[in-house]
Design a protein around this motif. Sequence first.
Motif, PDB file in Angstrom:
ATOM      1  N   PHE A   8       0.834  -1.206   0.000  1.00 57.47           N
ATOM      2  CA  PHE A   8       0.000   0.000   0.000  1.00 57.47           C
ATOM      3  C   PHE A   8       0.865   1.251   0.000  1.00 57.47           C
ATOM      4  CE2 PHE A   8      -3.583  -2.677   0.755  1.00 57.47           C
ATOM      5  CZ  PHE A   8      -4.693  -1.931   0.400  1.00 57.47           C
ATOM      6  N   ALA A   9       1.948   1.245   0.778  1.00 53.44           N
ATOM      7  CA  ALA A   9       2.844   2.398   0.820  1.00 53.44           C
ATOM      8  C   ALA A   9       3.452   2.652  -0.555  1.00 53.44           C
ATOM      9  CB  ALA A   9       3.937   2.175   1.864  1.00 53.44           C
ATOM     10  N   GLU A  46     -20.339   5.434   6.451  1.00 53.39           N
ATOM     11  CA  GLU A  46     -19.473   4.928   7.521  1.00 53.39           C
ATOM     12  C   GLU A  46     -18.619   3.759   7.030  1.00 53.39           C
ATOM     13  OE1 GLU A  46     -18.676   6.223  10.511  1.00 53.39           O
ATOM     14  OE2 GLU A  46     -19.860   7.882   9.739  1.00 53.39           O
ATOM     15  N   GLY A  47     -19.172   2.929   6.161  1.00 52.49           N
ATOM     16  CA  GLY A  47     -18.393   1.844   5.566  1.00 52.49           C
ATOM     17  C   GLY A  47     -17.260   2.385   4.700  1.00 52.49           C
ATOM     18  N   THR A  54      -8.699   2.492   6.827  1.00 53.81           N
ATOM     19  CA  THR A  54      -7.890   1.276   6.760  1.00 53.81           C
ATOM     20  C   THR A  54      -6.751   1.453   5.759  1.00 53.81           C
ATOM     21  OG1 THR A  54      -9.763  -0.124   7.367  1.00 53.81           O
ATOM     22  CG2 THR A  54      -7.938  -1.196   6.225  1.00 53.81           C
ATOM     23  N   ILE A  55      -7.046   2.014   4.608  1.00 51.15           N
ATOM     24  CA  ILE A  55      -6.015   2.260   3.593  1.00 51.15           C
ATOM     25  C   ILE A  55      -4.957   3.215   4.135  1.00 51.15           C
ATOM     26  CG2 ILE A  55      -5.572   3.326   1.345  1.00 51.15           C
ATOM     27  CD1 ILE A  55      -8.374   2.226   0.492  1.00 51.15           C
ATOM     28  N   ASN A  57      -4.149   3.802   7.242  1.00 52.29           N
ATOM     29  CA  ASN A  57      -3.373   3.113   8.281  1.00 52.29           C
ATOM     30  C   ASN A  57      -2.340   2.166   7.671  1.00 52.29           C
ATOM     31  OD1 ASN A  57      -4.670   4.387  10.403  1.00 52.29           O
ATOM     32  ND2 ASN A  57      -6.175   2.762  10.679  1.00 52.29           N
ATOM     33  N   LEU A  58      -2.730   1.437   6.624  1.00 48.57           N
ATOM     34  CA  LEU A  58      -1.785   0.541   5.957  1.00 48.57           C
ATOM     35  C   LEU A  58      -0.641   1.324   5.322  1.00 48.57           C
ATOM     36  CD1 LEU A  58      -4.276  -1.978   4.348  1.00 48.57           C
ATOM     37  CD2 LEU A  58      -2.431  -2.571   5.931  1.00 48.57           C
ATOM     38  N   ILE A  59      -0.955   2.440   4.698  1.00 48.74           N
ATOM     39  CA  ILE A  59       0.086   3.278   4.077  1.00 48.74           C
ATOM     40  C   ILE A  59       1.058   3.766   5.151  1.00 48.74           C
ATOM     41  CG2 ILE A  59       0.534   5.483   2.936  1.00 48.74           C
ATOM     42  CD1 ILE A  59      -2.218   5.072   1.529  1.00 48.74           C
ATOM     43  N   GLU A  60       0.536   4.270   6.256  1.00 45.97           N
ATOM     44  CA  GLU A  60       1.393   4.769   7.328  1.00 45.97           C
ATOM     45  C   GLU A  60       2.255   3.666   7.914  1.00 45.97           C
ATOM     46  OE1 GLU A  60      -1.400   6.649   9.971  1.00 45.97           O
ATOM     47  OE2 GLU A  60      -1.582   8.426   8.701  1.00 45.97           O
TER      48      GLU A  60
END
Length: 64
Positions: A8-9, A46-47, A54-55, A57-60
């Motif tokens: 993702f990053a 909200e979904g 989530t995306i 957070n994965l990138i970070e």
Amino acid sequence: MDETAKCFARCFRGTDGDQAIGHLRAMTLETAAGPDISDARLRHLEGQRFMVRTIINLIERGRK
């Protein structure tokens, strides 16, 4: 999961990645729902917010 985060990053690096995440963020996280929003629309929003968060957070995590 670490390999997924790194993927993702890589996918969202650079100015194109920043622009894409900015667009997703503007559509979801930075959108205020008014009082007349339907239950179904609110659940949908909200979904979307959950998925964008989530995306992000994965990138970070992948950049660390």
